[in-house]
Design an enzyme around this catalytic site. Structure first.
Site, mmCIF file in Angstrom:
data_model
loop_
_atom_site.group_PDB
_atom_site.id
_atom_site.type_symbol
_atom_site.label_atom_id
_atom_site.label_comp_id
_atom_site.label_asym_id
_atom_site.label_seq_id
_atom_site.Cartn_x
_atom_site.Cartn_y
_atom_site.Cartn_z
ATOM 1 N N CYS A 118 -5.790 2.133 -4.117
ATOM 2 C CA CYS A 118 -5.308 2.736 -2.894
ATOM 3 C C CYS A 118 -6.341 3.785 -2.447
ATOM 4 O O CYS A 118 -6.398 4.874 -3.019
ATOM 5 C CB CYS A 118 -3.964 3.406 -3.191
ATOM 6 S SG CYS A 118 -3.068 3.790 -1.726
ATOM 7 N N CYS A 129 0.822 -1.208 0.000
ATOM 8 C CA CYS A 129 0.000 0.000 0.000
ATOM 9 C C CYS A 129 0.860 1.265 0.000
ATOM 10 O O CYS A 129 1.051 1.910 1.041
ATOM 11 C CB CYS A 129 -0.982 0.038 1.158
ATOM 12 S SG CYS A 129 -2.247 1.278 0.834
HETATM 13 C C1 LIG Z 1 -0.796 -0.048 6.938
HETATM 14 C C2 LIG Z 1 -1.332 -0.811 5.759
HETATM 15 C C3 LIG Z 1 -2.327 -0.258 4.973
HETATM 16 C C4 LIG Z 1 -2.830 -0.942 3.885
HETATM 17 N N1 LIG Z 1 -3.851 -0.374 3.170
HETATM 18 C C5 LIG Z 1 -4.396 -1.050 2.138
HETATM 19 C C6 LIG Z 1 -5.531 -0.522 1.456
HETATM 20 O O1 LIG Z 1 -6.048 0.537 1.809
HETATM 21 N N2 LIG Z 1 -6.043 -1.216 0.425
HETATM 22 C C7 LIG Z 1 -5.510 -2.410 0.029
HETATM 23 O O2 LIG Z 1 -6.051 -3.019 -0.897
HETATM 24 N N3 LIG Z 1 -4.422 -2.936 0.641
HETATM 25 C C8 LIG Z 1 -3.862 -2.293 1.687
HETATM 26 N N4 LIG Z 1 -2.786 -2.832 2.360
HETATM 27 C C9 LIG Z 1 -2.061 -3.963 1.779
HETATM 28 C C10 LIG Z 1 -2.698 -5.332 1.977
HETATM 29 O O3 LIG Z 1 -2.958 -5.575 3.334
HETATM 30 C C11 LIG Z 1 -1.774 -6.405 1.406
HETATM 31 O O4 LIG Z 1 -1.441 -6.056 0.072
HETATM 32 C C12 LIG Z 1 -2.413 -7.773 1.395
HETATM 33 O O5 LIG Z 1 -2.683 -8.193 2.716
HETATM 34 C C13 LIG Z 1 -1.502 -8.787 0.688
HETATM 35 O O6 LIG Z 1 -1.988 -10.077 0.809
HETATM 36 P P1 LIG Z 1 -0.956 -11.313 0.914
HETATM 37 O O7 LIG Z 1 -1.819 -12.520 1.115
HETATM 38 O O8 LIG Z 1 0.010 -11.280 -0.204
HETATM 39 O O9 LIG Z 1 -0.113 -11.035 2.238
HETATM 40 P P2 LIG Z 1 -0.642 -11.043 3.744
HETATM 41 O O10 LIG Z 1 -2.088 -10.714 3.792
HETATM 42 O O11 LIG Z 1 0.311 -10.175 4.482
HETATM 43 O O12 LIG Z 1 -0.492 -12.559 4.205
HETATM 44 C C14 LIG Z 1 0.722 -13.271 4.177
HETATM 45 C C15 LIG Z 1 0.552 -14.503 5.057
HETATM 46 O O13 LIG Z 1 1.677 -15.379 4.866
HETATM 47 C C16 LIG Z 1 2.040 -15.901 6.124
HETATM 48 N N5 LIG Z 1 3.445 -16.335 6.097
HETATM 49 C C17 LIG Z 1 4.542 -15.577 6.247
HETATM 50 N N6 LIG Z 1 5.656 -16.352 6.230
HETATM 51 C C18 LIG Z 1 5.216 -17.623 6.040
HETATM 52 C C19 LIG Z 1 5.891 -18.873 5.911
HETATM 53 N N7 LIG Z 1 7.223 -18.990 6.022
HETATM 54 N N8 LIG Z 1 5.144 -19.981 5.709
HETATM 55 C C20 LIG Z 1 3.782 -19.902 5.616
HETATM 56 N N9 LIG Z 1 3.106 -18.750 5.739
HETATM 57 C C21 LIG Z 1 3.829 -17.616 5.936
HETATM 58 C C22 LIG Z 1 1.773 -14.759 7.107
HETATM 59 O O14 LIG Z 1 1.618 -15.236 8.427
HETATM 60 C C23 LIG Z 1 0.498 -14.154 6.541
HETATM 61 O O15 LIG Z 1 -0.668 -14.717 7.106
HETATM 62 C C24 LIG Z 1 -2.291 -2.205 3.521
HETATM 63 C C25 LIG Z 1 -1.291 -2.776 4.311
HETATM 64 C C26 LIG Z 1 -0.822 -2.102 5.426
HETATM 65 C C27 LIG Z 1 0.244 -2.744 6.285
#
Ligand SMILES: Cc1cc2nc3c(=O)[nH]c(=O)nc-3n(C[C@H](O)[C@H](O)[C@H](O)COP(=O)(O)OP(=O)(O)OC[C@H]3O[C@@H](n4cnc5c(N)ncnc54)[C@H](O)[C@@H]3O)c2cc1C
Length: 417
Positions: free
Chosen positions: A343, A163
């Protein structure tokens, strides 16, 4: 406990992993699916911004992982540690080896707090806060609530980060809080950004500079935070001039909101799945791994040059699910992902500028007729009610829904800009 072989194995049960598992389950009641995810808690991270701004609670952004994954999906509660893609296996931190027919890798990204000298020692005290972790986000609101005046700094590290708008969103919420209390003029609010401009998409950048000016915020581009001394309340930034000469400057603060540097998780960087920069090396339109055809990647951990957002994940999930099903049927994969990301920029405590865009900085809104640069109350309602509901009740539950996002919706506004 797992049976050590699964047709579909997912690494990471965050926004992407849970959505993939549940979407797949809805399409095929029988396929054997397992998720490797160490955490008991799942966070709706887009809500962190408004927690920091005092308009939401951590409880609303937190759910038990067990309540989100369909009960027919095997949950392997451990860390994936290493990948052996030539053998179709993943080794867990416990040493157990799990094999698969198809692998989806989506472990998110890593917050590199330690890259800023002194930060871990002072984060959560001395008015040093960050919205980027559930452990620290509530302290942001404490800092903003208690601030009476002085210098308030907001930092943004080099890209890519998740983000990209979040470092400035919290700054506008803080500024609006101060304004509502009648103390905005007692602050010097300063944005220190390692990057060259306020936002990567020029169409939105222009509009955001008006928001910056309205609050009287000072901007410093090309300034990368490298050290913090909490006790003496100083932050040190590195600047680089056009000839590549580096210089350090130190700035006093009364409060500072830090966005940490971010990178691919170490276990991905060190794996055969990574590209040279450490990210999972996938085709940017099919999301299939560039070397291993039975592996897909999505979410924050991949090499794709989109905005790393949950909104991007929403559009990536059906592409990955359909492409794995295509492979199972011995059909070709489709180029279904166009780089969409979104965003919702919280420009005040009652308005949001809904920036939606795709590869190449194309402005691609989901709603026709509305100028995407306008700060609107309706999008604020989306931010605090609509988008969380969409996340928990549709995306994570694996319901397929597509709100088309079209360049043509924005054409007349982009032409005028
Ligand atoms: C402050 C902030 C504001 C945001 N604002 C927005 C917004 O307004 N709009 C928007 O769309 N997005 C926003 N985001 C971004 C959004 O949250 C992420 O892009 C999204 O969560 C990505 O999804 P993901 O599944 O790739 O990662 P995540 O949701 O982070 O999940 C990753 C998962 O992998 C797991 N993991 C890590 N290492 C391992 C391992 N070795 N083995 C197995 N599992 C593991 C973790 O425990 C976690 O559960 C924001 C993020 C933040 C921090």
């Amino acid at each position: 406990m797992s049976n050590k072989h699964h047709t579909l194995l997912i690494v990471g049960g965050g926004a992407a992993g849970v959505s993939i598992a549940n979407t797949f389950r809805r399409q095929d009641a029988n396929i054997d699916i397992a998720i490797i995810e160490p955490s008991e808690k799942h966070y709706y991270q887009p809500g962190f911004t408004i927690i920091g701004g005092g308009a939401y609670t951590l409880a609303k952004t937190t759910k038990n992982e067990a309540d989100l994954i369909d009960p027919s999906v095997v949950w392997i509660k451990d860390y994936a540690d290493t990948f052996q893609p030539d053998n179709n296996t993943v080794t867990l931190r416990s040493g157990e080896v799990i094999s698969y027919d198809y692998l989806v890798a989506c472990p998110g990204l890593q917050l590199d707090w330690q890259k800023i000298q002194g930060l871990t020692e002072t984060l959560g005290k001395n008015n040093v806060c960050s919205n980027y972790s559930p452990d620290t986000v509530e302290y942001t609101w404490e800092c903003i609530k208690n601030a009476q005046g002085g210098t308030a700094l907001f930092t943004q590290p080099p890209m890519p980060i998740k983000c990209a708008g979040a470092p400035q969103k919290i700054m506008y919420l803080a500024a609006d809080r101060f304004r509502k209390k009648g103390i905005l003029d007692k602050f010097s609010i300063e944005f220190y950004n390692a990057g060259p401009g306020i936002f990567g998409v020029p169409f939105f950048a222009k509009a955001l500079l008006k928001v910056v000016a309205d609050y009287g915020i000072k901007t410093h581009f090309g300034h990368n935070l490298i050290a913090i001394d909490g006790a003496s309340k100083t932050a040190t930034f590195e600047t680089t001039d056009s000839e590549g000469n580096k210089q350090q400057i130190t700035q006093q603060f009364d409060m500072i909101h830090v966005t940490p540097p971010q990178s691919a998780p170490d276990f991905i960087k060190q794996s055969p799945l990574a590209n040279a920069a450490g990210w999972i090396d996938v085709n940017e339109r099919t999301l299939q791994h560039n070397k291993y055809s039975n592996i897909f990647g999505l979410g924050d951990a991949t090499s794709t040059p989109n905005a790393k957002t949950a909104a991007a994940v929403r559009k990536q999930v059906p592409v990955v699910v359909d492409n794995i099903i295509n492979l199972m049927k011995k059909q070709a994969v489709r180029e279904g992902y166009d780089g969409y990301g979104s965003c919702p920029l919280t420009t005040s405590l009652s308005t949001v500028m809904l920036a939606e865009f795709s590869y190449g900085g194309k402005v691609t809104p989901s709603f026709p007729w509305l100028d995407p640069r306008e700060n609107r109350w309706i999008w604020w309602l989306g931010k605090i009610m609509g988008f969380p509901w969409l996340y928990w009740s549709f995306m994570l539950k694996g319901y397929r829904f597509d709100i088309p996002h079209l360049e043509s919706y924005a054409k007349k506004f982009v032409d005028k800009a």
